[in-house]
Design a protein around this motif. Structure first.
Motif, PDB file in Angstrom:
ATOM      1  N   LEU A   2       4.691   5.502   2.709  1.00 52.44           N
ATOM      2  CA  LEU A   2       4.374   6.873   2.321  1.00 52.44           C
ATOM      3  C   LEU A   2       5.406   7.284   1.282  1.00 52.44           C
ATOM      4  O   LEU A   2       6.586   6.929   1.390  1.00 52.44           O
ATOM      5  CB  LEU A   2       4.450   7.821   3.520  1.00 52.44           C
ATOM      6  CG  LEU A   2       3.473   7.562   4.673  1.00 52.44           C
ATOM      7  CD1 LEU A   2       3.668   8.615   5.755  1.00 52.44           C
ATOM      8  CD2 LEU A   2       2.038   7.536   4.195  1.00 52.44           C
ATOM      9  N   TYR A   3       4.956   8.001   0.275  1.00 52.51           N
ATOM     10  CA  TYR A   3       5.857   8.457  -0.781  1.00 52.51           C
ATOM     11  C   TYR A   3       5.795   9.964  -0.879  1.00 52.51           C
ATOM     12  O   TYR A   3       4.713  10.543  -1.062  1.00 52.51           O
ATOM     13  CB  TYR A   3       5.471   7.822  -2.122  1.00 52.51           C
ATOM     14  CG  TYR A   3       6.420   8.157  -3.243  1.00 52.51           C
ATOM     15  CD1 TYR A   3       7.723   7.677  -3.227  1.00 52.51           C
ATOM     16  CD2 TYR A   3       6.017   8.954  -4.303  1.00 52.51           C
ATOM     17  CE1 TYR A   3       8.599   7.984  -4.260  1.00 52.51           C
ATOM     18  CE2 TYR A   3       6.879   9.263  -5.342  1.00 52.51           C
ATOM     19  CZ  TYR A   3       8.184   8.771  -5.313  1.00 52.51           C
ATOM     20  OH  TYR A   3       9.052   9.082  -6.324  1.00 52.51           O
ATOM     21  N   LEU A   6      10.625   7.054  -0.617  1.00 47.57           N
ATOM     22  CA  LEU A   6       9.664   6.072  -0.134  1.00 47.57           C
ATOM     23  C   LEU A   6      10.000   5.716   1.308  1.00 47.57           C
ATOM     24  O   LEU A   6      11.125   5.350   1.615  1.00 47.57           O
ATOM     25  CB  LEU A   6       9.745   4.829  -1.022  1.00 47.57           C
ATOM     26  CG  LEU A   6       8.636   3.803  -0.930  1.00 47.57           C
ATOM     27  CD1 LEU A   6       7.311   4.395  -1.392  1.00 47.57           C
ATOM     28  CD2 LEU A   6       8.989   2.597  -1.798  1.00 47.57           C
ATOM     29  N   LYS A   7       9.020   5.838   2.194  1.00 46.40           N
ATOM     30  CA  LYS A   7       9.246   5.568   3.616  1.00 46.40           C
ATOM     31  C   LYS A   7       8.324   4.443   4.068  1.00 46.40           C
ATOM     32  O   LYS A   7       7.103   4.560   3.983  1.00 46.40           O
ATOM     33  CB  LYS A   7       8.994   6.820   4.440  1.00 46.40           C
ATOM     34  CG  LYS A   7       9.276   6.643   5.915  1.00 46.40           C
ATOM     35  CD  LYS A   7       9.162   7.979   6.636  1.00 46.40           C
ATOM     36  CE  LYS A   7       9.334   7.867   8.116  1.00 46.40           C
ATOM     37  NZ  LYS A   7      10.635   7.515   8.576  1.00 46.40           N
ATOM     38  N   ARG A   8       8.934   3.346   4.547  1.00 43.75           N
ATOM     39  CA  ARG A   8       8.146   2.206   5.022  1.00 43.75           C
ATOM     40  C   ARG A   8       7.615   2.504   6.420  1.00 43.75           C
ATOM     41  O   ARG A   8       8.357   2.866   7.324  1.00 43.75           O
ATOM     42  CB  ARG A   8       9.019   0.953   5.041  1.00 43.75           C
ATOM     43  CG  ARG A   8       8.217  -0.262   5.429  1.00 43.75           C
ATOM     44  CD  ARG A   8       8.975  -1.536   5.267  1.00 43.75           C
ATOM     45  NE  ARG A   8       8.086  -2.644   5.582  1.00 43.75           N
ATOM     46  CZ  ARG A   8       8.464  -3.891   5.623  1.00 43.75           C
ATOM     47  NH1 ARG A   8       9.709  -4.214   5.357  1.00 43.75           N
ATOM     48  NH2 ARG A   8       7.607  -4.828   5.936  1.00 43.75           N
ATOM     49  N   MET A   9       6.307   2.311   6.586  1.00 41.09           N
ATOM     50  CA  MET A   9       5.650   2.595   7.860  1.00 41.09           C
ATOM     51  C   MET A   9       5.405   1.330   8.671  1.00 41.09           C
ATOM     52  O   MET A   9       5.193   1.394   9.868  1.00 41.09           O
ATOM     53  CB  MET A   9       4.328   3.332   7.618  1.00 41.09           C
ATOM     54  CG  MET A   9       4.472   4.607   6.794  1.00 41.09           C
ATOM     55  SD  MET A   9       5.751   5.758   7.365  1.00 41.09           S
ATOM     56  CE  MET A   9       5.081   6.279   8.919  1.00 41.09           C
ATOM     57  N   GLY A  10       5.408   0.175   8.020  1.00 43.28           N
ATOM     58  CA  GLY A  10       5.200  -1.094   8.716  1.00 43.28           C
ATOM     59  C   GLY A  10       4.059  -1.885   8.113  1.00 43.28           C
ATOM     60  O   GLY A  10       3.386  -1.441   7.182  1.00 43.28           O
ATOM     61  N   ALA A  11       3.845  -3.080   8.677  1.00 48.40           N
ATOM     62  CA  ALA A  11       2.762  -3.959   8.221  1.00 48.40           C
ATOM     63  C   ALA A  11       1.556  -3.782   9.135  1.00 48.40           C
ATOM     64  O   ALA A  11       1.693  -3.775  10.354  1.00 48.40           O
ATOM     65  CB  ALA A  11       3.224  -5.409   8.209  1.00 48.40           C
ATOM     66  N   HIS A  33       0.855  -1.193   0.000  1.00 49.19           N
ATOM     67  CA  HIS A  33       0.000   0.000   0.000  1.00 49.19           C
ATOM     68  C   HIS A  33       0.885   1.235   0.000  1.00 49.19           C
ATOM     69  O   HIS A  33       1.734   1.375   0.880  1.00 49.19           O
ATOM     70  CB  HIS A  33      -0.876   0.044   1.251  1.00 49.19           C
ATOM     71  CG  HIS A  33      -1.920  -1.016   1.309  1.00 49.19           C
ATOM     72  ND1 HIS A  33      -2.916  -1.012   2.259  1.00 49.19           N
ATOM     73  CD2 HIS A  33      -2.148  -2.110   0.535  1.00 49.19           C
ATOM     74  CE1 HIS A  33      -3.701  -2.058   2.080  1.00 49.19           C
ATOM     75  NE2 HIS A  33      -3.249  -2.747   1.042  1.00 49.19           N
ATOM     76  N   CYS A  34       0.681   2.111  -0.951  1.00 46.45           N
ATOM     77  CA  CYS A  34       1.499   3.319  -1.045  1.00 46.45           C
ATOM     78  C   CYS A  34       0.611   4.561  -1.091  1.00 46.45           C
ATOM     79  O   CYS A  34      -0.222   4.711  -1.992  1.00 46.45           O
ATOM     80  CB  CYS A  34       2.374   3.261  -2.295  1.00 46.45           C
ATOM     81  SG  CYS A  34       3.552   4.625  -2.394  1.00 46.45           S
ATOM     82  N   ALA A  62      -3.999   7.135   9.501  1.00 50.37           N
ATOM     83  CA  ALA A  62      -4.093   8.490  10.056  1.00 50.37           C
ATOM     84  C   ALA A  62      -2.868   8.795  10.907  1.00 50.37           C
ATOM     85  O   ALA A  62      -2.308   9.900  10.834  1.00 50.37           O
ATOM     86  CB  ALA A  62      -5.372   8.648  10.873  1.00 50.37           C
ATOM     87  N   GLU A  63      -2.416   7.823  11.703  1.00 53.48           N
ATOM     88  CA  GLU A  63      -1.200   8.003  12.523  1.00 53.48           C
ATOM     89  C   GLU A  63       0.031   8.182  11.631  1.00 53.48           C
ATOM     90  O   GLU A  63       0.879   9.038  11.894  1.00 53.48           O
ATOM     91  CB  GLU A  63      -0.995   6.799  13.449  1.00 53.48           C
ATOM     92  CG  GLU A  63      -2.016   6.671  14.553  1.00 53.48           C
ATOM     93  CD  GLU A  63      -1.993   7.842  15.517  1.00 53.48           C
ATOM     94  OE1 GLU A  63      -0.905   8.256  15.934  1.00 53.48           O
ATOM     95  OE2 GLU A  63      -3.090   8.342  15.840  1.00 53.48           O
ATOM     96  N   PHE A  64       0.142   7.352  10.603  1.00 59.76           N
ATOM     97  CA  PHE A  64       1.287   7.459   9.687  1.00 59.76           C
ATOM     98  C   PHE A  64       1.326   8.831   9.029  1.00 59.76           C
ATOM     99  O   PHE A  64       2.399   9.406   8.824  1.00 59.76           O
ATOM    100  CB  PHE A  64       1.234   6.370   8.610  1.00 59.76           C
ATOM    101  CG  PHE A  64       1.332   4.962   9.135  1.00 59.76           C
ATOM    102  CD1 PHE A  64       1.967   4.661  10.324  1.00 59.76           C
ATOM    103  CD2 PHE A  64       0.779   3.909   8.414  1.00 59.76           C
ATOM    104  CE1 PHE A  64       2.055   3.358  10.801  1.00 59.76           C
ATOM    105  CE2 PHE A  64       0.862   2.598   8.870  1.00 59.76           C
ATOM    106  CZ  PHE A  64       1.502   2.323  10.064  1.00 59.76           C
ATOM    107  N   LEU A  65       0.152   9.362   8.701  1.00 54.57           N
ATOM    108  CA  LEU A  65       0.094  10.685   8.074  1.00 54.57           C
ATOM    109  C   LEU A  65       0.517  11.783   9.044  1.00 54.57           C
ATOM    110  O   LEU A  65       1.058  12.804   8.626  1.00 54.57           O
ATOM    111  CB  LEU A  65      -1.299  10.943   7.496  1.00 54.57           C
ATOM    112  CG  LEU A  65      -1.656  10.089   6.274  1.00 54.57           C
ATOM    113  CD1 LEU A  65      -3.127  10.229   5.918  1.00 54.57           C
ATOM    114  CD2 LEU A  65      -0.775  10.430   5.074  1.00 54.57           C
TER     115      LEU A  65
END
Length: 195
Positions: free
Chosen positions: A120-121, A95-100, A36-37, A184-187
């Motif tokens: 997140l890109y 590109l930043k990996r936020m996790g599974a 998911h990106c 929402a947290e990742f954002l």
């Protein structure tokens, strides 16, 4: 001749079990991997409107670009989904990996149990810079990050995109509440890091 998509099946602990067809995995409700990106640009995030011809969730809003990971793919190979669906070249340094994140969608016809590998890109593109794969994506919309977060946290009933399209949570693919809250947290992290 239709190609059969083989995916990796995992147990509850995200440990590999075997390979299986996408159709069987969704029929049996087995865990599998997706990519998911979410493309973010300063204070905005892009969402896609799925094509009306899609088998699953036609014409609903969703992640900027996403897809299943095939048996011969590693997580980062999911970048191909962004390039195929949006027609852009991905700069891996942005590109930043936020996790599974676990995400389960239950419908009468299938159970989609995903380990969604969320990224997140950092984008400097506008909605007109994409070359959309029209059988997958009908349109790309830009939304204020704070508005999408409020919708995902159920703090508001609807949001307005930059092109004045009004969207409610029921207009989205029915991801689990926990998935929407995780995004929402990742954002929040995207805003604080200046993505």
């Amino acid at each position: 001749m239709m190609l059969v998509e083989l995916l990796k099946v995992f147990d509850e602990d995200y440990k590999y079990v075997c390979d299986e067809t996408r159709e069987i995995i969704h029929k049996k409700g087995q865990w599998h991997e997706t990519f998911h990106c979410w493309l973010v640009d300063g204070t905005n995030v892009f969402i896609q409107k799925r094509s009306a011809t899609k088998k699953d969730f036609p014409s609903l809003y969703d992640i900027t670009a996403a897809g299943h990971l095939l048996t011969d793919e590693e997580i980062m190979d999911g970048v191909r989904e962004v390039e195929e669906e949006l027609g852009i070249q991905v700069d891996l340094s942005k590109l930043k990996r936020m996790g599974a994140v676990r995400d389960v969608i239950r419908l009468p016809s299938f159970i989609d149990k995903e380990f969604a590998n969320v990224f997140l890109y950092q984008s400097t593109l506008g909605p007109d810079d994409f070359t959309l794969q029209l059988e997958e994506v009908e349109r790309i919309h830009s939304v204020a990050i704070k508005d999408l977060q409020a919708l995902f946290r159920r703090e508001v009933e609807n949001i307005i995109c930059s092109d004045d399209t009004k969207i409610t949570l029921s207009d989205f693919v029915p991801h689990e509440t926990a998935y929407f809250e995780a995004v929402a947290e990742f954002l929040d992290l995207a805003k604080s890091s200046g993505m």
